[in-house]
Design a protein around this motif. Structure first.
Motif, mmCIF file in Angstrom:
data_model
loop_
_atom_site.group_PDB
_atom_site.id
_atom_site.type_symbol
_atom_site.label_atom_id
_atom_site.label_comp_id
_atom_site.label_asym_id
_atom_site.label_seq_id
_atom_site.Cartn_x
_atom_site.Cartn_y
_atom_site.Cartn_z
ATOM 1 N N HIS A 118 0.751 -1.161 -0.095
ATOM 2 C CA HIS A 118 0.135 -0.059 -0.041
ATOM 3 C C HIS A 118 0.610 1.226 -0.156
ATOM 4 C CE1 HIS A 118 -3.563 -2.432 0.521
ATOM 5 N NE2 HIS A 118 -3.384 -2.887 1.671
ATOM 6 N N SER A 119 2.267 1.203 0.327
ATOM 7 C CA SER A 119 2.829 2.239 0.422
ATOM 8 C C SER A 119 4.335 2.252 0.124
ATOM 9 C CB SER A 119 3.002 2.903 2.019
ATOM 10 O OG SER A 119 3.563 4.192 2.053
ATOM 11 N N PRO A 120 4.549 1.547 -1.275
ATOM 12 C CA PRO A 120 5.809 1.310 -1.680
ATOM 13 C C PRO A 120 6.967 2.424 -1.829
ATOM 14 C CG PRO A 120 4.130 1.232 -3.277
ATOM 15 C CD PRO A 120 3.405 1.466 -2.129
ATOM 16 N N ASP A 121 6.603 3.401 -1.906
ATOM 17 C CA ASP A 121 7.130 4.454 -2.130
ATOM 18 C C ASP A 121 8.226 4.976 -1.114
ATOM 19 O OD1 ASP A 121 6.343 4.900 -4.714
ATOM 20 O OD2 ASP A 121 4.883 6.508 -4.266
ATOM 21 N N TYR A 122 7.816 4.457 0.173
ATOM 22 C CA TYR A 122 8.329 4.993 1.212
ATOM 23 C C TYR A 122 9.192 3.848 2.262
ATOM 24 C CZ TYR A 122 5.371 8.719 -0.013
ATOM 25 O OH TYR A 122 4.492 9.804 -0.656
ATOM 26 N N ILE A 123 9.423 2.909 1.449
ATOM 27 C CA ILE A 123 10.128 1.901 2.245
ATOM 28 C C ILE A 123 11.319 1.464 1.331
ATOM 29 C CG2 ILE A 123 8.390 1.067 3.800
ATOM 30 C CD1 ILE A 123 7.696 -1.342 1.952
ATOM 31 N N PRO A 124 12.172 0.797 1.654
ATOM 32 C CA PRO A 124 13.261 0.272 1.002
ATOM 33 C C PRO A 124 12.898 -1.120 0.216
ATOM 34 C CG PRO A 124 13.875 -0.095 2.937
ATOM 35 C CD PRO A 124 12.862 0.762 3.182
ATOM 36 N N GLU A 125 13.421 -1.351 -0.794
ATOM 37 C CA GLU A 125 13.119 -2.587 -1.826
ATOM 38 C C GLU A 125 13.959 -3.734 -1.143
ATOM 39 O OE1 GLU A 125 13.036 -4.663 -6.160
ATOM 40 O OE2 GLU A 125 13.648 -2.379 -5.933
ATOM 41 N N VAL A 126 13.421 -4.665 -0.853
ATOM 42 C CA VAL A 126 13.906 -5.978 -0.284
ATOM 43 C C VAL A 126 14.197 -7.071 -1.587
ATOM 44 C CG1 VAL A 126 13.853 -7.950 1.478
ATOM 45 C CG2 VAL A 126 12.876 -5.792 2.011
ATOM 46 N N TYR A 127 15.573 -7.214 -1.635
ATOM 47 C CA TYR A 127 15.936 -8.359 -2.485
ATOM 48 C C TYR A 127 15.686 -9.526 -2.290
ATOM 49 C CZ TYR A 127 18.079 -3.766 -4.605
ATOM 50 O OH TYR A 127 18.386 -2.658 -5.049
ATOM 51 N N LEU A 128 16.306 -9.944 -1.158
ATOM 52 C CA LEU A 128 16.111 -11.346 -0.266
ATOM 53 C C LEU A 128 16.085 -11.277 0.984
ATOM 54 C CD1 LEU A 128 18.745 -14.411 -1.605
ATOM 55 C CD2 LEU A 128 18.681 -13.377 0.954
ATOM 56 N N PHE A 129 15.343 -12.187 1.313
ATOM 57 C CA PHE A 129 14.983 -12.451 2.925
ATOM 58 C C PHE A 129 15.507 -14.015 3.089
ATOM 59 C CE2 PHE A 129 13.894 -12.341 7.177
ATOM 60 C CZ PHE A 129 12.928 -13.277 7.233
ATOM 61 N N ASP A 130 16.362 -14.299 3.921
ATOM 62 C CA ASP A 130 16.966 -15.601 4.258
ATOM 63 C C ASP A 130 16.483 -15.820 5.882
ATOM 64 O OD1 ASP A 130 18.108 -18.008 4.529
ATOM 65 O OD2 ASP A 130 19.858 -17.667 3.546
ATOM 66 N N LYS A 131 15.565 -16.460 5.991
ATOM 67 C CA LYS A 131 15.232 -16.651 7.616
ATOM 68 C C LYS A 131 16.358 -17.583 8.244
ATOM 69 C CE LYS A 131 11.314 -16.713 10.527
ATOM 70 N NZ LYS A 131 11.024 -17.753 11.529
ATOM 71 N N SER A 132 16.752 -18.631 7.435
ATOM 72 C CA SER A 132 17.652 -19.337 8.094
ATOM 73 C C SER A 132 18.928 -18.897 8.407
ATOM 74 C CB SER A 132 18.165 -20.498 7.090
ATOM 75 O OG SER A 132 19.017 -20.035 5.768
ATOM 76 N N MET A 133 19.341 -17.747 7.811
ATOM 77 C CA MET A 133 20.677 -16.902 8.170
ATOM 78 C C MET A 133 20.135 -15.650 8.870
ATOM 79 S SD MET A 133 23.493 -18.482 7.346
ATOM 80 C CE MET A 133 24.438 -16.973 7.238
ATOM 81 N N ALA A 134 19.018 -15.198 9.050
ATOM 82 C CA ALA A 134 18.437 -14.218 9.860
ATOM 83 C C ALA A 134 18.996 -12.960 9.012
ATOM 84 C CB ALA A 134 18.791 -14.032 11.231
ATOM 85 N N THR A 135 18.628 -13.117 7.711
ATOM 86 C CA THR A 135 19.127 -11.922 6.834
ATOM 87 C C THR A 135 18.397 -11.266 5.906
ATOM 88 O OG1 THR A 135 21.527 -13.010 7.047
ATOM 89 C CG2 THR A 135 20.984 -11.692 5.090
ATOM 90 N N MET A 136 18.530 -10.046 5.584
ATOM 91 C CA MET A 136 17.784 -9.398 4.742
ATOM 92 C C MET A 136 18.904 -8.644 3.752
ATOM 93 S SD MET A 136 14.283 -7.507 5.605
ATOM 94 C CE MET A 136 15.144 -6.267 6.752
ATOM 95 N N ILE A 137 18.559 -8.777 2.563
ATOM 96 C CA ILE A 137 19.486 -8.097 1.571
ATOM 97 C C ILE A 137 18.696 -7.011 0.741
ATOM 98 C CG2 ILE A 137 20.975 -7.988 -0.611
ATOM 99 C CD1 ILE A 137 21.670 -10.872 0.322
ATOM 100 N N MET A 138 18.986 -5.741 0.897
ATOM 101 C CA MET A 138 17.973 -4.662 0.345
ATOM 102 C C MET A 138 18.759 -3.492 -0.476
ATOM 103 S SD MET A 138 17.127 -2.886 3.808
ATOM 104 C CE MET A 138 17.031 -4.432 4.721
ATOM 105 N N GLU A 139 17.807 -2.767 -0.919
ATOM 106 C CA GLU A 139 18.483 -1.461 -1.996
ATOM 107 C C GLU A 139 19.506 -0.831 -1.163
ATOM 108 O OE1 GLU A 139 16.135 1.591 -3.595
ATOM 109 O OE2 GLU A 139 14.760 0.938 -2.287
ATOM 110 N N TYR A 140 20.527 -0.201 -1.759
ATOM 111 C CA TYR A 140 21.491 0.604 -1.238
ATOM 112 C C TYR A 140 20.927 2.010 -1.517
ATOM 113 C CZ TYR A 140 25.871 3.680 -0.674
ATOM 114 O OH TYR A 140 26.754 4.421 -0.196
ATOM 115 N N LEU A 141 20.704 2.879 -0.339
ATOM 116 C CA LEU A 141 20.104 4.048 -0.795
ATOM 117 C C LEU A 141 21.291 5.364 -0.736
ATOM 118 C CD1 LEU A 141 16.778 3.625 1.222
ATOM 119 C CD2 LEU A 141 17.044 3.985 -1.140
ATOM 120 N N SER A 142 21.499 5.877 -1.722
ATOM 121 C CA SER A 142 22.515 6.790 -1.815
ATOM 122 C C SER A 142 21.942 7.991 -3.061
ATOM 123 C CB SER A 142 23.887 6.474 -2.415
ATOM 124 O OG SER A 142 24.925 7.296 -2.341
ATOM 125 N N PRO A 143 22.274 9.198 -2.534
ATOM 126 C CA PRO A 143 23.024 9.818 -1.545
ATOM 127 C C PRO A 143 22.135 10.024 -0.209
ATOM 128 C CG PRO A 143 22.213 11.786 -3.055
ATOM 129 C CD PRO A 143 21.557 10.259 -3.788
#
Length: 431
Positions: free
Chosen positions: A118-143
């Motif tokens: 509902h509000s995609p413009d205001y959160i970072p994009e998540v590329y991968l979620f790996d629960k077994s590694m307790a890890t999220m990989i997401m977009e790098y926001l710059s600048p």
């Protein structure tokens, strides 16, 4: 790209330190902690991420950013693109002797996934979620910069009130009973009900700052008198206790749970809200109060940063605009979805709905003002202080700013519910 395991019920953080072996015993099978040396090999196992980064794995640049209090954050730069890796360890990063379930990152991911619809413009994009590694990989926001640091630098952001009012209106309305069916709402509440970090919120905002003997508390010594005044004020502590009860019991909408100025990356054109591991259901006024309280902290810190009176006025104007734009947008969403949801099913006409809406938003407003007061107090008396004040090196100047903030927080808690508009609330600061 999702690598999800079935959710398990997280355990409460222990009250005493545990051994490294005990901490690792509470992680998923196959879990290991990332370092700058082994992270590239993990990413290289995913062809899509490898292609996204570009170049050879041997040429990737991996750096731990080192600015997370609880989790480990890494920046990975490839020949074509960059990304952020966030991993939860079975302990608090800045206090490794204390265990904390890695399940917390599951709630962060679930929040981002829920709000993105509902509000995609205001959160970072998540590329991968790996629960077994307790890890999220997401977009790098710059600048992009942290909003809190932008305030300390005296930067103005022309779209911030538009962005944050939209984020708040959309994220809160679409996860409330005003939009969701009863079944969908209960299912969503259940999904977040076991997030143990909400216990930390109850503790560090509504309890510890008012306890004289809590070892986690600290404050600038020149504030001893007003600190004692706050901890001796029975009426004030009753108001805070009521707020704690509301936070524990009310389930208005899905909250980010930590949506302050330090959890927002911004430019003049874009705003992204991140670090949602405290996500839970609660009163809408708590979510908005977190933001308002921290923006007021930014306002009161200004004499210590020499940005000029005009910049302080700019901060107050943004608070006013955020609230007023939020109410307009929230009302529009409600009117456009009046037949959705399960609340107020007996309301038959638009005139009746507007009366209900007026009453509903009045409560959210008064909750917002009072919660913002509690937020200010915890940042000066409790465990987690903020850069707004901490970066003021001269102790007397810092204490003066903090004293003004505390006096206003007392006013918000004790008199805020008597005000009808945000302009009336801020009148003592704008005169």
């Amino acid at each position: 790209l999702e690598l999800e395991m079935s959710a398990t019920t997280p355990e409460l953080p222990p009250e005493v330190p545990v051994t490294p072996q005990e901490k690792l015993a509470n992680t998923p099978i196959g879990y290991y902690q990332f370092t700058e040396d082994n992270l590239a090999d993990y990413i290289n196992q995913n062809p899509l991420l490898t292609h996204f980064l570009g170049g050879s794995v041997d040429d990737w640049f991996v750096s731990e950013l080192g600015d997370g209090n609880i989790n480990y954050i890494f920046l990975v730069k490839g020949a074509s693109n960059s990304l952020i890796v966030k991993q939860a360890a079975p302990f608090i990063r800045i206090a490794p002797d204390w265990a904390l379930t890695v399940e917390r990152i599951f709630y962060e991911y679930e929040y981002l996934k829920s709000v993105a619809s509902h509000s995609p413009d205001y959160i970072p994009e998540v590329y991968l979620f790996d629960k077994s590694m307790a890890t999220m990989i997401m977009e790098y926001l710059s600048p992009h910069v942290i909003f809190r640091l932008g305030i300390l630098a005296g930067n103005e952001y022309p779209n911030i009130s538009e962005h944050l009012s939209s984020f708040l209106a959309q994220s809160l309305f679409f996860t409330s009973d005003l939009y969701l069916s009863s079944v969908a709402k209960h299912e969503l509440v259940q999904r977040f009900s076991s997030n143990v970090l909400r216990h930390l919120t109850e503790q560090v905002i509504f309890t510890e700052p008012y306890q004289r003997d809590c070892p986690n508390n600290r404050h600038t010594p020149l504030l001893d008198d007003i600190v004692e005044q706050i901890r001796s004020d029975v009426a004030l502590k009753m108001e805070v206790s009521k707020l704690k009860h509301q936070f524990m019991c009310e389930k208005d909408a899905l909250l980010h749970g930590d949506a302050h100025t330090g959890s927002m990356l911004i430019t003049r054109e874009e705003t992204k809200v991140f670090d949602s591991e405290f996500a839970c259901f609660g009163p809408m006024g708590f979510e908005i109060g977190l933001l308002v309280g921290n923006m007021l902290i930014g306002y009161f810190s200004q004499p210590g940063h020499n940005n000029g009176k005009e910049y302080g006025i700019w901060i107050l104007d943004q608070i006013i605009d955020i609230w007023n734009k939020f109410t307009t947008k929230f009302s529009t969403l409600w009117a456009n979805n009046r037949n959705a949801g399960n609340d107020y099913a007996l309301v038959e006409t638009e005139e009746e709905r507007k009366l209900v809406e007026q009453d509903y938003l009045k409560k959210v407003f008064h909750d917002t003002i009072r919660f913002s007061g509690a937020v200010i107090i915890r940042r000066i008396l409790g465990i987690a202080h903020v850069q707004d004040f901490e970066f003021i090196e001269e102790v007397e100047a810092r204490a003066s700013c903090e004293r003004d903030a505390l006096e206003f927080a007392i006013y918000l808690l004790k008199e805020g519910k008597e005000k009808e508009t945000i302009e009336q609330v801020l009148l003592p600061l704008t005169n």
